[in-house]
Design a protein around this motif. Structure first.
Motif, mmCIF file in Angstrom:
data_model
loop_
_atom_site.group_PDB
_atom_site.id
_atom_site.type_symbol
_atom_site.label_atom_id
_atom_site.label_comp_id
_atom_site.label_asym_id
_atom_site.label_seq_id
_atom_site.Cartn_x
_atom_site.Cartn_y
_atom_site.Cartn_z
ATOM 1 N N UNK A 163 1.296 -0.622 -0.483
ATOM 2 C CA UNK A 163 -0.067 0.044 0.241
ATOM 3 C C UNK A 163 0.805 0.960 0.154
ATOM 4 N N UNK A 164 0.429 2.117 -0.617
ATOM 5 C CA UNK A 164 1.510 3.541 -0.816
ATOM 6 C C UNK A 164 0.143 4.251 -0.366
ATOM 7 N N UNK A 165 1.037 5.796 0.592
ATOM 8 C CA UNK A 165 -0.276 7.260 0.244
ATOM 9 C C UNK A 165 -1.650 6.832 1.661
ATOM 10 N N UNK A 166 -0.988 5.439 1.991
ATOM 11 C CA UNK A 166 -1.762 5.302 3.388
ATOM 12 C C UNK A 166 -1.428 6.043 4.218
ATOM 13 N N UNK A 167 -0.728 6.715 5.072
ATOM 14 C CA UNK A 167 0.298 6.784 6.479
ATOM 15 C C UNK A 167 0.869 8.578 6.443
ATOM 16 N N UNK A 168 0.296 9.302 5.378
ATOM 17 C CA UNK A 168 0.788 9.965 4.864
ATOM 18 C C UNK A 168 0.867 10.791 6.066
ATOM 19 N N UNK A 169 0.036 10.793 7.871
ATOM 20 C CA UNK A 169 -0.235 11.526 8.518
ATOM 21 C C UNK A 169 -0.518 10.995 9.605
ATOM 22 N N UNK A 170 0.427 10.160 9.376
ATOM 23 C CA UNK A 170 0.909 9.061 10.094
ATOM 24 C C UNK A 170 1.710 9.849 12.142
ATOM 25 N N UNK A 171 1.592 9.950 12.950
ATOM 26 C CA UNK A 171 3.347 10.152 13.746
ATOM 27 C C UNK A 171 4.587 9.580 13.838
ATOM 28 N N UNK A 172 3.688 8.366 13.388
ATOM 29 C CA UNK A 172 5.331 7.052 13.727
ATOM 30 C C UNK A 172 6.074 7.611 12.220
ATOM 31 N N UNK A 173 5.045 8.189 11.456
ATOM 32 C CA UNK A 173 6.016 8.281 9.901
ATOM 33 C C UNK A 173 7.743 8.672 10.312
ATOM 34 N N UNK A 174 7.182 9.302 11.648
ATOM 35 C CA UNK A 174 9.068 10.355 12.322
ATOM 36 C C UNK A 174 9.519 9.526 13.291
ATOM 37 N N UNK A 175 9.204 7.878 13.222
ATOM 38 C CA UNK A 175 9.863 6.922 14.166
ATOM 39 C C UNK A 175 10.480 6.700 14.198
ATOM 40 N N UNK A 176 12.110 7.215 13.742
ATOM 41 C CA UNK A 176 13.088 7.092 13.092
ATOM 42 C C UNK A 176 14.233 6.779 14.387
ATOM 43 N N UNK A 177 15.688 5.901 13.715
ATOM 44 C CA UNK A 177 15.970 5.780 15.618
ATOM 45 C C UNK A 177 16.437 6.710 16.339
ATOM 46 N N UNK A 178 17.138 7.900 15.805
ATOM 47 C CA UNK A 178 17.522 8.767 16.427
ATOM 48 C C UNK A 178 16.193 9.334 17.727
ATOM 49 N N UNK A 179 14.958 9.614 17.018
ATOM 50 C CA UNK A 179 13.862 9.940 17.249
ATOM 51 C C UNK A 179 13.641 9.445 18.695
ATOM 52 N N UNK A 180 13.280 7.970 18.331
ATOM 53 C CA UNK A 180 13.240 6.501 19.907
ATOM 54 C C UNK A 180 14.003 6.622 20.348
ATOM 55 N N UNK A 181 15.434 7.254 20.188
ATOM 56 C CA UNK A 181 16.784 7.491 21.453
ATOM 57 C C UNK A 181 15.574 8.270 21.908
ATOM 58 N N UNK A 182 15.326 9.045 21.806
ATOM 59 C CA UNK A 182 15.066 10.350 22.568
ATOM 60 C C UNK A 182 14.024 10.255 23.175
ATOM 61 N N UNK A 183 12.811 9.635 23.189
ATOM 62 C CA UNK A 183 11.531 9.295 23.471
ATOM 63 C C UNK A 183 12.040 7.687 24.747
ATOM 64 N N UNK A 184 12.810 7.119 24.404
ATOM 65 C CA UNK A 184 13.582 6.099 25.370
ATOM 66 C C UNK A 184 14.185 6.848 26.787
ATOM 67 N N UNK A 185 15.067 7.714 26.031
ATOM 68 C CA UNK A 185 16.027 9.021 27.440
ATOM 69 C C UNK A 185 16.014 7.297 27.789
ATOM 70 N N UNK A 186 17.101 6.547 27.582
ATOM 71 C CA UNK A 186 18.012 5.990 28.040
ATOM 72 C C UNK A 186 17.730 3.692 28.261
ATOM 73 N N UNK A 187 16.994 3.831 28.145
ATOM 74 C CA UNK A 187 16.231 2.810 28.336
ATOM 75 C C UNK A 187 17.116 1.504 27.449
ATOM 76 N N UNK A 188 17.227 0.758 28.215
ATOM 77 C CA UNK A 188 18.064 -0.396 27.431
ATOM 78 C C UNK A 188 16.843 -1.845 26.885
ATOM 79 N N UNK A 189 17.080 -1.867 25.875
ATOM 80 C CA UNK A 189 16.609 -3.256 25.005
ATOM 81 C C UNK A 189 17.581 -3.706 24.637
ATOM 82 N N UNK A 190 16.738 -5.326 24.295
ATOM 83 C CA UNK A 190 18.469 -6.302 23.903
ATOM 84 C C UNK A 190 17.807 -6.216 22.477
#
Length: 500
Positions: free
Chosen positions: A48-75
């Motif tokens: 599917x193309x052009x179905x998620x253009x307004x989803x805030x999750x499109x900004x969930x790159x690794x750098x953004x997620x690292x800020x949201x997780x604020x130092x939380x460890x994951x496996x």
């Protein structure tokens, strides 16, 4: 706007095809109802193309997620970039706990990694994968973020990040080829690109299915599809590979029981997925209960000194025979509580992607999610979504907004896979490199060539048994006992018995 009507129209038209520009966010090529109809009825993979253009999750790159997780460890799962003839199962990988900051520093070759959790793994030789991370778990203190994911646009109201899973990997990170027993799969690509190698359910016998390593709901292939060993697995050449590269902003539909091998091809990849329940899952749970009982009983009886890592790290422990019997009876009870479940196999033999949906919020990797047996009881699972009758379906609207994932050997000019426009030009149909087998103009014969393949190490190049080779092992016996066709027959016999 621009003051020129024609230019204004061109800009608006262009923006509707490029959701990342931030305009016309609510303009979707398909309504939620139509999208759900496609998802529940389509029996082949599509993008599917052009179905998620307004989803805030499109900004969930690794750098953004690292800020949201604020130092939380994951496996992270660590594997080698070298491509062997043998699949790199999770039992053969290493594991580290680290923050996303440490992961990003490692991928950039920063000196800080010399003493961090990745210090033992040279980036040029290894990949790292934070795979199968339940968003409800890792963001449990930030539930508002769940609404960044809006599967309601695909016709599933109320489904958001709470029912979704996050995958973050480096270049080369991969998932061994497998099929999933339950549901169909929707996968959103957020950052980087991933290449998907998909095979239809009819190719099952050509992929040499195995349940070792054992994981609830995953049937693995013995073949490393990235580097197939055709001497030991000669039937693999008869498979029909559907290969596609998924780019950011695109959503892949993996139908029920489609095999898939997935690899990250960019330095950093982020994707989000959700498994959609199907009526067929009720019967599949009975089959999984039978499989669990057999695998645990036979492998637990083996001499522990054999050192066979048969239990996947995602499984907490080998459950007892008593617990497995309870699981089987709950699965059978749940099957009969949903009267429509019995018609699903006739309705659509499609595909699935990875994981047990015992309840909407508890998924198969119980060790990671911490599900208790009570909360994940099969009896708490509501009846899955029904499939749409084929006769009520309009023609599937393939085109620039719904791209068909074609067999590798098929021409790009085929119907429904026309040249991709500017809105979906990043979708690459991987036709180069040749097809593993012949050009399939007609449907391949069903998967019933041999019920129990002769073990690969006991076969000569001409596939005749070689008596001088090693004796049959426990795993050889298991591969035959829990072959998907055998398990399906046993489940049917049990359900017939329970009906009486």
């Amino acid at each position: 706007m621009l003051g020129c009507p024609m230019l204004d129209w061109l800009v608006l038209h262009h923006m509707s095809y490029h959701p990342h520009l931030g305009k016309s966010e609510d303009v979707k090529p398909f309504t939620p109802e139509k999208t759900k109809e496609i998802v529940m009825s389509l029996q082949q993979p599509a993008v599917f193309c052009n179905m998620v253009g307004d989803w805030p999750a499109l900004h969930w790159n690794a750098k953004y997620l690292s800020q949201v997780l604020s130092g939380k460890e994951i496996q992270f799962r660590i594997g080698l970039k070298t491509v062997d003839l043998v699949p790199q199962f999770e039992t053969k990988c290493s594991y580290v706990k680290a923050t996303l900051e440490e992961f990003l520093a490692w991928t950039c070759g920063q000196p800080s990694c010399l003493s961090g959790p990745f210090s033992s793994y040279e980036y040029s030789k290894h990949w790292a994968y934070a795979d199968y991370k339940y968003i409800a778990r890792i963001f449990e203190d930030k539930p508002e973020i769940f609404q960044d994911i809006r599967w309601s646009d695909f016709g599933f109201p109320g489904r958001c990040g709470r029912e979704s899973t996050l995958w973050i990997g480096s270049e080369g990170a991969n998932t061994p080829c497998h099929l999933d027993s339950y549901g169909c799969n929707l996968v959103l690509q957020v950052q980087g690109r991933k290449r998907w190698h998909l095979f239809p359910p009819g190719d099952t016998s050509f992929l040499y299915p195995t349940r070792i390593p054992y994981e609830e709901s995953s049937v693995f292939s013995k073949v490393n599809v990235a580097n197939p060993d055709l001497k030991h697995f000669p039937q693999f050449k008869n498979t029909t590979a559907h290969v596609v590269t998924l780019s950011p902003g695109q959503v892949l539909l993996v139908p029920r029981h489609w095999w898939h091998y997935v690899e990250s091809i960019d330095p950093i990849t982020v994707s989000i997925n959700s498994w959609i329940e199907l009526d067929a899952d009720h019967e599949a749970r009975v089959e999984e209960a039978v499989t669990r009982m057999l695998v645990c009983a036979i492998k637990s009886a083996e001499n522990p000194s054999d050192g066979d890592l048969w239990l996947n790290p995602t499984e907490v422990e080998a459950t007892s025979h008593e617990i497995n019997l309870q699981y089987l009876n709950k699965a059978v009870s749940a099957y009969f509580q949903c009267p429509r479940a019995g018609v699903l196999e006739q309705a659509r033999p499609c595909s699935a992607a990875a994981e047990q949906r015992m309840s909407p919020s508890c998924k198969r990797k119980k060790g990671e999610v911490g599900c208790e047996s009570e909360s994940c009881s099969l009896l708490t699972h509501e009846c899955g979504f029904s499939t749409f009758p084929a006769e009520n379906l309009q023609r599937i609207p393939f085109g620039p907004h719904l791209i068909q994932v074609l067999p590798q050997s098929q021409e790009r000019s085929s119907v429904g896979a026309v040249a991709v426009g500017s809105d979906s030009r990043d979708l690459l149909h991987e036709n180069e490199g040749g097809h593993f087998g012949k050009l399939h103009c007609a449907r391949k014969q069903l998967v019933i060539s041999n019920d129990c393949e002769t073990p690969a190490y006991q076969m000569d190049s001409d596939s005749s048994p070689n008596a001088s080779q090693a004796a049959l092992s426990t795993n050889d016996l298991l591969d035959c006992l829990v072959n998907p066709r055998v398990i399906s027959l046993v489940a049917q016999l049990l359900l017939d018995r329970a009906r009486v």
